[in-house]
Every structure is written in structure tokens, then in C-alpha cells.
Design a protein around this motif. Structure first.
Motif, PDB file in Angstrom:
ATOM      1  N   LEU A 130       0.839  -1.190   0.000  1.00  0.00           N
ATOM      2  CA  LEU A 130       0.000   0.000   0.000  1.00  0.00           C
ATOM      3  C   LEU A 130       0.877   1.244   0.000  1.00  0.00           C
ATOM      4  O   LEU A 130       1.948   1.267   0.624  1.00  0.00           O
ATOM      5  CB  LEU A 130      -0.920   0.003   1.222  1.00  0.00           C
ATOM      6  CG  LEU A 130      -1.977  -1.104   1.266  1.00  0.00           C
ATOM      7  CD1 LEU A 130      -2.793  -0.994   2.555  1.00  0.00           C
ATOM      8  CD2 LEU A 130      -2.892  -1.053   0.046  1.00  0.00           C
ATOM      9  N   GLY A 131       0.435   2.271  -0.697  1.00  0.00           N
ATOM     10  CA  GLY A 131       1.204   3.498  -0.804  1.00  0.00           C
ATOM     11  C   GLY A 131       1.479   4.136   0.535  1.00  0.00           C
ATOM     12  O   GLY A 131       0.579   4.279   1.359  1.00  0.00           O
ATOM     13  N   ARG A 190      -8.182  -0.102   4.761  1.00  0.00           N
ATOM     14  CA  ARG A 190      -6.949   0.067   3.989  1.00  0.00           C
ATOM     15  C   ARG A 190      -6.134   1.233   4.514  1.00  0.00           C
ATOM     16  O   ARG A 190      -4.928   1.128   4.721  1.00  0.00           O
ATOM     17  CB  ARG A 190      -7.288   0.289   2.513  1.00  0.00           C
ATOM     18  CG  ARG A 190      -6.062   0.308   1.599  1.00  0.00           C
ATOM     19  CD  ARG A 190      -6.395   0.913   0.233  1.00  0.00           C
ATOM     20  NE  ARG A 190      -6.539   2.361   0.329  1.00  0.00           N
ATOM     21  CZ  ARG A 190      -7.169   3.088  -0.584  1.00  0.00           C
ATOM     22  NH1 ARG A 190      -7.759   2.514  -1.630  1.00  0.00           N
ATOM     23  NH2 ARG A 190      -7.238   4.410  -0.447  1.00  0.00           N
ATOM     24  N   PHE A 191      -6.803   2.362   4.729  1.00  0.00           N
ATOM     25  CA  PHE A 191      -6.072   3.566   5.114  1.00  0.00           C
ATOM     26  C   PHE A 191      -5.572   3.499   6.555  1.00  0.00           C
ATOM     27  O   PHE A 191      -4.424   3.864   6.842  1.00  0.00           O
ATOM     28  CB  PHE A 191      -6.945   4.810   4.934  1.00  0.00           C
ATOM     29  CG  PHE A 191      -6.197   6.085   5.216  1.00  0.00           C
ATOM     30  CD1 PHE A 191      -5.357   6.619   4.263  1.00  0.00           C
ATOM     31  CD2 PHE A 191      -6.293   6.715   6.445  1.00  0.00           C
ATOM     32  CE1 PHE A 191      -4.628   7.778   4.519  1.00  0.00           C
ATOM     33  CE2 PHE A 191      -5.578   7.864   6.713  1.00  0.00           C
ATOM     34  CZ  PHE A 191      -4.738   8.406   5.742  1.00  0.00           C
ATOM     35  N   ALA A 192      -6.389   3.038   7.465  1.00  0.00           N
ATOM     36  CA  ALA A 192      -6.073   3.143   8.896  1.00  0.00           C
ATOM     37  C   ALA A 192      -5.762   1.816   9.567  1.00  0.00           C
ATOM     38  O   ALA A 192      -5.513   1.780  10.783  1.00  0.00           O
ATOM     39  CB  ALA A 192      -7.235   3.819   9.623  1.00  0.00           C
ATOM     40  N   VAL A 207      -4.674  -6.480   3.603  1.00  0.00           N
ATOM     41  CA  VAL A 207      -6.030  -5.960   3.428  1.00  0.00           C
ATOM     42  C   VAL A 207      -6.634  -6.532   2.155  1.00  0.00           C
ATOM     43  O   VAL A 207      -5.963  -6.592   1.112  1.00  0.00           O
ATOM     44  CB  VAL A 207      -6.016  -4.415   3.334  1.00  0.00           C
ATOM     45  CG1 VAL A 207      -7.418  -3.863   3.152  1.00  0.00           C
ATOM     46  CG2 VAL A 207      -5.362  -3.812   4.570  1.00  0.00           C
ATOM     47  N   ARG A 208      -7.887  -6.952   2.242  1.00  0.00           N
ATOM     48  CA  ARG A 208      -8.619  -7.365   1.052  1.00  0.00           C
ATOM     49  C   ARG A 208      -8.687  -6.187   0.086  1.00  0.00           C
ATOM     50  O   ARG A 208      -8.980  -5.055   0.473  1.00  0.00           O
ATOM     51  CB  ARG A 208     -10.029  -7.791   1.437  1.00  0.00           C
ATOM     52  CG  ARG A 208     -10.898  -8.275   0.284  1.00  0.00           C
ATOM     53  CD  ARG A 208     -12.342  -8.412   0.737  1.00  0.00           C
ATOM     54  NE  ARG A 208     -13.185  -8.963  -0.307  1.00  0.00           N
ATOM     55  CZ  ARG A 208     -13.650 -10.206  -0.344  1.00  0.00           C
ATOM     56  NH1 ARG A 208     -13.333 -11.040   0.652  1.00  0.00           N
ATOM     57  NH2 ARG A 208     -14.413 -10.634  -1.339  1.00  0.00           N
ATOM     58  N   SER A 209      -8.441  -6.429  -1.193  1.00  0.00           N
ATOM     59  CA  SER A 209      -8.446  -5.348  -2.177  1.00  0.00           C
ATOM     60  C   SER A 209      -9.816  -4.701  -2.279  1.00  0.00           C
ATOM     61  O   SER A 209     -10.856  -5.346  -2.141  1.00  0.00           O
ATOM     62  CB  SER A 209      -8.024  -5.875  -3.550  1.00  0.00           C
ATOM     63  OG  SER A 209      -6.633  -6.069  -3.592  1.00  0.00           O
ATOM     64  N   MET A 210      -9.788  -3.390  -2.558  1.00  0.00           N
ATOM     65  CA  MET A 210     -11.014  -2.597  -2.655  1.00  0.00           C
ATOM     66  C   MET A 210     -11.631  -2.773  -4.039  1.00  0.00           C
ATOM     67  O   MET A 210     -11.415  -1.988  -4.957  1.00  0.00           O
ATOM     68  CB  MET A 210     -10.706  -1.118  -2.397  1.00  0.00           C
ATOM     69  CG  MET A 210     -10.139  -0.808  -1.021  1.00  0.00           C
ATOM     70  SD  MET A 210     -11.326  -1.042   0.314  1.00  0.00           S
ATOM     71  CE  MET A 210     -10.710  -2.588   1.033  1.00  0.00           C
ATOM     72  N   ILE A 234       4.107  -0.470  10.944  1.00  0.00           N
ATOM     73  CA  ILE A 234       4.206  -1.837  10.462  1.00  0.00           C
ATOM     74  C   ILE A 234       3.868  -1.854   8.973  1.00  0.00           C
ATOM     75  O   ILE A 234       3.137  -1.000   8.480  1.00  0.00           O
ATOM     76  CB  ILE A 234       3.279  -2.798  11.230  1.00  0.00           C
ATOM     77  CG1 ILE A 234       1.811  -2.324  11.155  1.00  0.00           C
ATOM     78  CG2 ILE A 234       3.732  -2.945  12.679  1.00  0.00           C
ATOM     79  CD1 ILE A 234       0.822  -3.292  11.797  1.00  0.00           C
ATOM     80  N   PRO A 235       4.431  -2.803   8.222  1.00  0.00           N
ATOM     81  CA  PRO A 235       4.168  -2.858   6.780  1.00  0.00           C
ATOM     82  C   PRO A 235       2.724  -3.241   6.483  1.00  0.00           C
ATOM     83  O   PRO A 235       2.108  -4.033   7.211  1.00  0.00           O
ATOM     84  CB  PRO A 235       5.144  -3.917   6.276  1.00  0.00           C
ATOM     85  CG  PRO A 235       5.491  -4.728   7.473  1.00  0.00           C
ATOM     86  CD  PRO A 235       5.407  -3.821   8.647  1.00  0.00           C
ATOM     87  N   ALA A 236       2.198  -2.675   5.404  1.00  0.00           N
ATOM     88  CA  ALA A 236       0.809  -2.917   5.014  1.00  0.00           C
ATOM     89  C   ALA A 236       0.743  -3.214   3.521  1.00  0.00           C
ATOM     90  O   ALA A 236       1.394  -2.554   2.717  1.00  0.00           O
ATOM     91  CB  ALA A 236      -0.053  -1.710   5.353  1.00  0.00           C
ATOM     92  N   ALA A 237      -0.068  -4.198   3.169  1.00  0.00           N
ATOM     93  CA  ALA A 237      -0.203  -4.602   1.773  1.00  0.00           C
ATOM     94  C   ALA A 237      -1.635  -5.031   1.499  1.00  0.00           C
ATOM     95  O   ALA A 237      -2.396  -5.351   2.412  1.00  0.00           O
ATOM     96  CB  ALA A 237       0.762  -5.746   1.452  1.00  0.00           C
TER      97      ALA A 237
END
Length: 479
Positions: A130-131, A190-192, A207-210, A234-237
Motif C-alpha cells: 500500500l502506498g 486500507r487507510f487506517a 487488506v482485502r483489495s477494494m 508496520i508494513p501494510a499490503a
């Protein structure tokens, strides 16, 4: 807004139902049958021009095929600024300039990897960072997974999240006809997500894709850490929706399965960039400005065709269609290609700041940032008088499929211009296919239909023509 403008709106709506009336009079203006026919004829001509002599599809091909993705700070973004400036000059706008802005510079790095074992089989998982996320350790992360459906569930995890990967599996509500409403209902994860569970000692977030579909394409998008300490980052994807369905099923059979993912993204120092701005000077009220725009940047997985290449070329085609049809706007029409909507909104914020600093008077703005599909209408963020005025044009616009002219939000890039006297409008095409492509590798030129794109340009040009003609009729405003 004066009462006279409201009466004008009412008269237009009345005329739509009672076309046998030869003349409808308000205190400020006579809206005659001849006026109605003139507007109807002009709108038809705008559509004819777009569908037979439109330029947007070719411009979009050039942008997506020769430049491609345009994440802020990237080489693609820099090339797109040069492209946009040159194209505005070719269209023949009265003036064109670049507006400097510093933007975030996040890079994805090497292709991400994710997998887990289930019943002795290695399951490879389509995944993307995620960006604004941080990287995993160089050897990746391997640990157990805990599944939640939304942010509220995640807030209650506490120590249960310690040492684990938190899997946000909130799906779109597909009973909602507007896919944007469904997106709004679950995008918070996704964002938070990472900021919510980092404090519990979680090792990472997936995160499940939007998207409302089930497919193998992960959808990226921005995330944020807010004001939490850096040691809690922490890393997020995101993982594809089909992978999310499978992982959820497999976790029910084996809650202790070990999930592995690795990503090498990083945030570099802010980079210099630009909004691209051009305008047609108003013939009667050059100090009054109407903005038409979209965002020039895009995510890096696809080519940024629907998000938001279509909005960019449609916005410029509005100016092209006005000039093609020898329409000389009363107010200044300003085309803006905003930079950094996707992961920062820096371009929009800077544009609004400079407008205020320079004492500019904006009276309206229109944004296209929901893709290039079949036109459905517009959503309007305005005071009640201007809302009534625009809704009074339904009869003129309905023959072109523009039935939905409703109160609502406008667009992220024009939002900072909001004031009571500024009428903000969002162009709303059909939303059913948009999240097949949004922020994914599938967002490519071949997914855009030429005729739908051109219909959108003509729809936008038509409401701009009407707004320019009637929005501030006989009124004097001060900034």
C-alpha cells in the motif's frame, strides 16, 4: 445568492414540463422558448462535435501508451507535466502555466511476494504494498494471521494481535447500487488498518483489495500512520479479493497457518512537481473563474487510464469543444491537471492556497475522477439556490442519459475551493465496472471505450456551458 437566481431555476424546471408556454419571466431574466431551444441546440452540437471530432481518446492513448503510470515524484509524473503543458498549448488556450508544488515520493521497490502452506501445498498470493507503507524486514515476515472484518473489530484485538499479521477482510456491500458507496463503507481498513493495530504489537497488515469483484489482481491505494510513534509503524499490503476469500476459508480449517510476505518499498524525500494550468479568458467577467479538472498522477501498477487519465483528457476536451463551437465563455474557464491526488492532495491544496493568496474569485468547479464509463449525471455541492438552478436543467440534459443531478460531494481536488458562493460539481459516470480497474494493474487504455469517453466530455462541456451562462446572472460577487 439572490432570490432572482432561484426564480430562474424554478422557471427552467417549469418550462421543462410546460413547453407550450411561450415565455417564462423572472425578475432578472426572461427564459423564453427561444432561449430553451438555443440551449438545447447548443448542447446537441457539443455532443455532435465530441462524437465526430473528439480528441480525448487519442490524447488518452498517448498519455497511457507513451508515458504510462504517473505516481507523484516519479519519472512518469515529470513526463506527464511536460505532456500536459504542451497539449494545452496545442489546444490553443489563452494562457498556460505550471504551478510548482512539492509532492510525496514513495517507491514500490522490488515486486512483492506472499505465500502460505495449506494441506502441504504452497499457495502463492497476489499482493502489492500500500502506498506510504514501510518495507518488511529484508527476509520478510512469517507469522500467524488473525482475521477481522473492519476497523471496529481491529480496535478490540488488544494483545491478540501481538506478533501476528492482521488480515482485514471487509468486503464491498454488493447490495449497494453505487459502488462508490460500497467503497466508502470499507476503505477505512486500507487507510487506517496499520495505524490501528501497530500499537498492539502486530507484525504487519494485509487488506482485502477494494473491489466488488472476485479476481486475482491486488489493488493498491494510500494508507497512513497518523501520529503514532515510528516504532509502531508496520508494513501494510493488499491481497487480491480471490486470495482473501481463499485465505479466510483456509484460516477456518487451520487457524495456525503461517503467512509470509515481503516488500521493499520506501518513502524518499519530497520531490518538486507541478499542477498544469491553462485557461480561456472570460469575455465579460474575466475575474470570475470556473475550474474544470482531474488529477494527473496515478498509481504505478497500471497505466492510470480510468484513474484519472480519462478525467484529464475530458477536462481539456471541454475547452476544445467550447473553442470548436465558437462558444466564448463569459467567465474565465480554467483547466487544471492536479498533481498528487492519490497519495497526498498536495496539488489541490496548493492550488486553493494560491487562489486565496492571489485574491482570485472562483464561482464554480467541475471534476472528473470516477472513470470514463457511460455518463449518468452530476452531484452538486452548492448552496440551495445554486443547487435548485442546476437541477432545473434536467430537461435539457436528460436526452443524453444525464438523469442523476443530485446533491452530494464533488471531488477531492476541487474540495479545497469550497465556499458558500462556489458551486462544486462532480461528474458521475456509471460506476459498475470502475472498481474492476481502480488502483490495479488492469487500469489500462484498452479498458476505456471511445464513445463512452467522448459522451463524458460532451456531458461536462454541456453543464459548463450552462453554468457559465446562468450561474451568476446579474450578480456581483466579492472574493
Amino acid at each position: 445568492m439572490k432570490k432572482t437566481t432561484f426564480l430562474l431555476a424554478a422557471s427552467i424546471a417549469f418550462f421543462a414540463c410546460k413547453t407550450e408556454k411561450k415565455q417564462i419571466t423572472t425578475a432578472s431574466n426572461n427564459y423564453t422558448e427561444a432561449s430553451y431551444k438555443q440551449d438545447s441546440t447548443q448542447i446537441k452540437q457539443l455532443f455532435n462535435s465530441a462524437l465526430t471530432e473528439g480528441k480525448s481518446y487519442g490524447w488518452l492513448r498517448d498519455l497511457t501508451q507513451n508515458i504510462g503510470s504517473r505516481l507523484s515524484g516519479s519519472e512518469g509524473a515529470a513526463k506527464s507535466v511536460i505532456w500536459g503543458e504542451q497539449l494545452m498549448k496545442e489546444v490553443g488556450l489563452d494562457s498556460v502555466w505550471l504551478q510548482p508544488v512539492m509532492v510525496p515520493h514513495w517507491v514500490r521497490g522490488e515486486k512483492e511476494v506472499a505465500n502460505y502452506e495449506f494441506n502441504g501445498e504452497k499457495i502463492n498470493v497476489p499482493i502489492c504494498a500500500l502506498g506510504a507503507s514501510i518495507a518488511t524486514p529484508s527476509n520478510g515476515i512469517t507469522t500467524e494471521v488473525i482475521e477481522v472484518k473492519n476497523i471496529e473489530e481491529a480496535k478490540n484485538l488488544g494483545d491478540k494481535a501481538n506478533g501476528k499479521i492482521v488480515f482485514f477482510n471487509g468486503a464491498f456491500d454488493n447490495t449497494l447500487i453505487s459502488t462508490f458507496r460500497a467503497y466508502g463503507g470499507c476503505v477505512a481498513q486500507r487507510f487506517a488498518g496499520a495505524a490501528t493495530v501497530g500499537k498492539f504489537g502486530a507484525k504487519g497488515v494485509i487488506v482485502r483489495s477494494m473491489t466488488n469483484g472476485i479476481n486475482d489482481y491486488p489493488h493498491t491505494g494510500t494508507m497512513g500512520y497518523g501520529d503514532i510513534p515510528k516504532e509502531e509503524y508496520i508494513p501494510a499490503a493488499a491481497i487480491s479479493s480471490r486470495a482473501a476469500e481463499n485465505l479466510s476459508k483456509h484460516l477456518k480449517e487451520n487457524p495456525n497457518l503461517q503467512f509470509y510476505f515481503k516488500q521493499s518499498c520506501q518513502t524518499l524525500p519530497d520531490a518538486p512537481s507541478y499542477n498544469v494550468v491553462g485557461e480561456i479568458k472570460g469575455s465579460e467577467h474575466p475575474d470570475k473563474i470556473m475550474v474544470i479538472g482531474g488529477h494527473l498522477d496515478s498509481w504505478d501498477l497500471g497505466d492510470g487510464a480510468h484513474d484519472d487519465g480519462t478525467g484529464i483528457v475530458q477536462s481539456l476536451e471541454v475547452a476544445y469543444l467550447l473553442k470548436k463551437n465558437n462558444i466564448k465563455p463569459k467567465n474565465t474557464i480554467r483547466i487544471v491537471f492536479f498533481m498528487n491526488e492519490e497519495n497526498g492532495l498536495r496539488g489541490a491544496t496548493e492550488y486553493a492556497r494560491l487562489a486565496k493568496e492571489n485574491g482570485e474569485l472562483h464561482i464554480g468547479a467541475l471534476e472528473s475522477d470516477e472513470g470514463g464509463h457511460t455518463p449518468r449525471g452530476f452531484s452538486i455541492d452548492a448552496n440551495k439556490n445554486n443547487l435548485a438552478l442546476l437541477q432545473g436543467w434536467k430537461k435539457l440534459l436528460a436526452p443524453y442519459g444525464l438523469h442523476d443531478i443530485t446533491s452530494g460531494g464533488s471531488g477531492a481536488d476541487i474540495g479545497p475551493l469550497k465556499e458558500d458562493h462556489v458551486t462544486l460539481v462532480g461528474y458521475r459516470p456509471d460506476s459498475q465496472r470502475y472498481f474492476d480497474y481502480h488502483h490495479a494493474a488492469t487500469d489500462t487504455f484498452d479498458k476505456v471505450n471511445k464513445r463512452e469517453l467522448e459522451l463524458g466530455s460532451a456531458s461536462m462541456a454541456s453543464i459548463v456551458y450552462l453554468m457559465d451562462k446562468y450561474l451568476y446572472n446579474n450578480e456581483t460577487l466579492k472574493p
